[in-house]
Write an enzyme that holds these catalytic residues in place. Structure first.
Site, PDB file in Angstrom:
ATOM      1  N   VAL A  10      -0.109  -1.743   1.527  1.00 31.15           N
ATOM      2  CA  VAL A  10      -0.919  -0.724   2.188  1.00 31.15           C
ATOM      3  C   VAL A  10      -1.622  -1.323   3.401  1.00 31.15           C
ATOM      4  CG1 VAL A  10      -1.236   0.498   0.020  1.00 31.15           C
ATOM      5  CG2 VAL A  10      -2.937  -1.194   0.721  1.00 31.15           C
ATOM      6  N   CYS A  11      -2.208  -0.444   4.189  1.00 28.72           N
ATOM      7  CA  CYS A  11      -2.910  -0.786   5.419  1.00 28.72           C
ATOM      8  C   CYS A  11      -4.032  -1.791   5.144  1.00 28.72           C
ATOM      9  CB  CYS A  11      -3.490   0.499   6.022  1.00 28.72           C
ATOM     10  SG  CYS A  11      -3.822   0.421   7.763  1.00 28.72           S
ATOM     11  N   PRO A  12      -4.191  -2.859   5.878  1.00 29.88           N
ATOM     12  CA  PRO A  12      -3.387  -3.396   6.975  1.00 29.88           C
ATOM     13  C   PRO A  12      -2.572  -4.618   6.534  1.00 29.88           C
ATOM     14  CG  PRO A  12      -5.527  -4.431   7.027  1.00 29.88           C
ATOM     15  CD  PRO A  12      -5.443  -3.645   5.732  1.00 29.88           C
TER      16      PRO A  12
END
Lengths: 80, 353
Positions: A17-19
């Site tokens: 998932v981000c980042p």
């Protein structure tokens, strides 16, 4: 087309998932030697756009960004 | 509007909003975090553009009498604490309230888990075990109580503080100055970060991510339409999800009479649908999940966001996207602490060592 460049190393960050895809790519890039090729496989759309931008800013070369399937991308980076 | 048409309007606005969020990758967690983490300003510019478009739009509509502005109540302690907790939470959850919502529509299981935590954290803080925290930080009496004004000034429909009425200024003076400065900076710093423009118009709209300024302008216009349709406020995410879980648990429909939760709940459901449609068309819809540790991290982040959004009276959308353009002092303070919390968490998690 994709068989003409042989990556030195492959980083598979699918599911991340981000980042994390970006952070892990940057870490990897910093460890690699000049002239080596890093292949990044990912399935997070924003990173597929952001990694080429940030890696180019670091001075490395993006050999290729391709969409390899539904929600999946492959980025080839040549270390400066 | 009748309840049914209001619900329908919320759903339609939500679907369009969700489509645009997905196409523009519009996430404030990324926007603020990436400034410090990667020196990346693309999404920040989209956020700034959306705020400016709404700032002008809201004040134009208010001047013409179509709406009245409703800045949120200024509980300074609640804004500082709630905003900061929310900011930390969104880094752990890997998405702000709107980012998490649109990513659910992309098939990201981690964002779905974060959303569950967000709804639970919100309800626990609203009326559950942590409700005393809310009451303590949003008291009717004492040092932490809300600060209001007797002269709300033109266009403002309540007694809450704005950057304009607190100084006794005409809001338009501030709107022109702020919008002018921000737009000048955006034009000056515009270059180099656009998505490579190739392909047909269809491909540009449905297949590749949008340029930041297109996303910003369209998000801004959606916010203006939302304010006009709903009248009580512009876009918001948290209230809708809390109302959704509350309705599921209690079996009571969200307050039908006021139309309040109906609008927001149907809006967030619309966002998921709109984002899913955009992702499917673009070939980006895929069920994907991180490992167990990351899922737990996202859940905890979601809970913190829920606590922060209730204590601080709004999430990043309610404060930064909808409140700041109204020049609401509550949203400016709350938004500043959301950003600060985001930076502190990003530094601790990604930038040490």
């Amino acid at each position: 087309m994709s068989s003409d460049v042989k990556p030195t190393e492959t980083l598979d960050v699918r599911g991340e998932v981000c980042p994390y895809p970006d952070v892990k790519t940057q870490k990897k890039v910093k460890k690699m030697k000049s002239g080596e090729i890093l292949e990044v496989i990912l399935d997070y759309p924003l990173s597929a756009e952001r990694i080429p931008r940030s890696v180019e800013k670091m001075g490395h070369e993006i050999l290729k960004t391709e969409k390899t399937g539904t929600g999946e991308w492959r980025i080839l980076i040549k270390i400066k | 509007m009748t309840d049914t048409s209001l619900m329908l309007a919320g759903l339609v606005v939500g679907i369009i909003f969700g489509f645009v969020l997905q196409r523009g990758r519009f996430c404030m967690n990324s926007a603020f975090r990436d400034i410090v983490l990667m020196k990346e300003y693309t999404l920040l510019k989209a956020v700034a553009m959306a705020i400016v478009v709404q700032m002008i739009g809201f004040h134009l509509m208010a001047t013409m009498g179509y709406i009245q502005l409703y800045p949120k109540t200024f509980y300074w302690g609640a804004m500082i604490f709630g905003g900061f907790i929310f900011g930390i939470g969104m880094v752990l959850a890997a998405g702000c309230a709107s980012g998490t919502t649109y990513r659910v529509g992309e098939g990201m299981v981690g964002s779905f888990v974060a959303l569950l935590g967000f709804m639970i954290g919100g309800l626990v803080t609203k009326g559950g075990a942590l409700k005393d925290l809310t009451l303590y930080l949003q008291p009717t009496e004492g040092a932490l109580k809300a600060i209001t004004t007797e002269n709300a000034g033109p266009y403002v429909g309540n007694a809450n503080l704005t950057l304009a009425n607190v100084f006794g200024l005409d809001p338009w003076i501030l709107v022109v100055i702020i919008a002018g400065v921000v737009l000048a900076v955006l034009v000056w710093k515009r270059g180099g970060e656009e998505t490579k423009a190739e392909g047909t118009l269809y491909e540009k709209i449905f297949k590749t991510g949008w340029n930041w300024w297109i996303t910003g302008i369209i998000v801004g216009i959606i916010g203006i339409i939302a304010f006009y349709t709903f009248q009580n406020y512009a876009l918001g995410i948290s209230g809708g999800w809390f109302g959704f879980l509350n309705a599921l648990i209690t079996g009571e429909l969200p307050r039908l009479g006021s139309g309040m939760l109906n609008w927001f709940t149907f809006l967030v459901i619309g966002v998921v649908i709109g984002a899913a449609v955009a992702a499917v068309i673009a070939g980006e819809f895929k069920f994907r999940a991180p490992d167990a540790k990351r899922l737990l991290q996202q859940f905890v982040g979601g809970v913190l966001m829920g606590i922060g959004a209730v204590v601080g009276t709004a999430c990043n959308i309610g404060h930064i996207l909808s409140g700041v353009p109204q020049l609401a002092l509550s949203s400016i303070l709350g938004g500043a602490f959301i950003i600060l919390g985001c930076w502190v968490a990003a530094y601790i998690m990604f930038m040490r060592g």
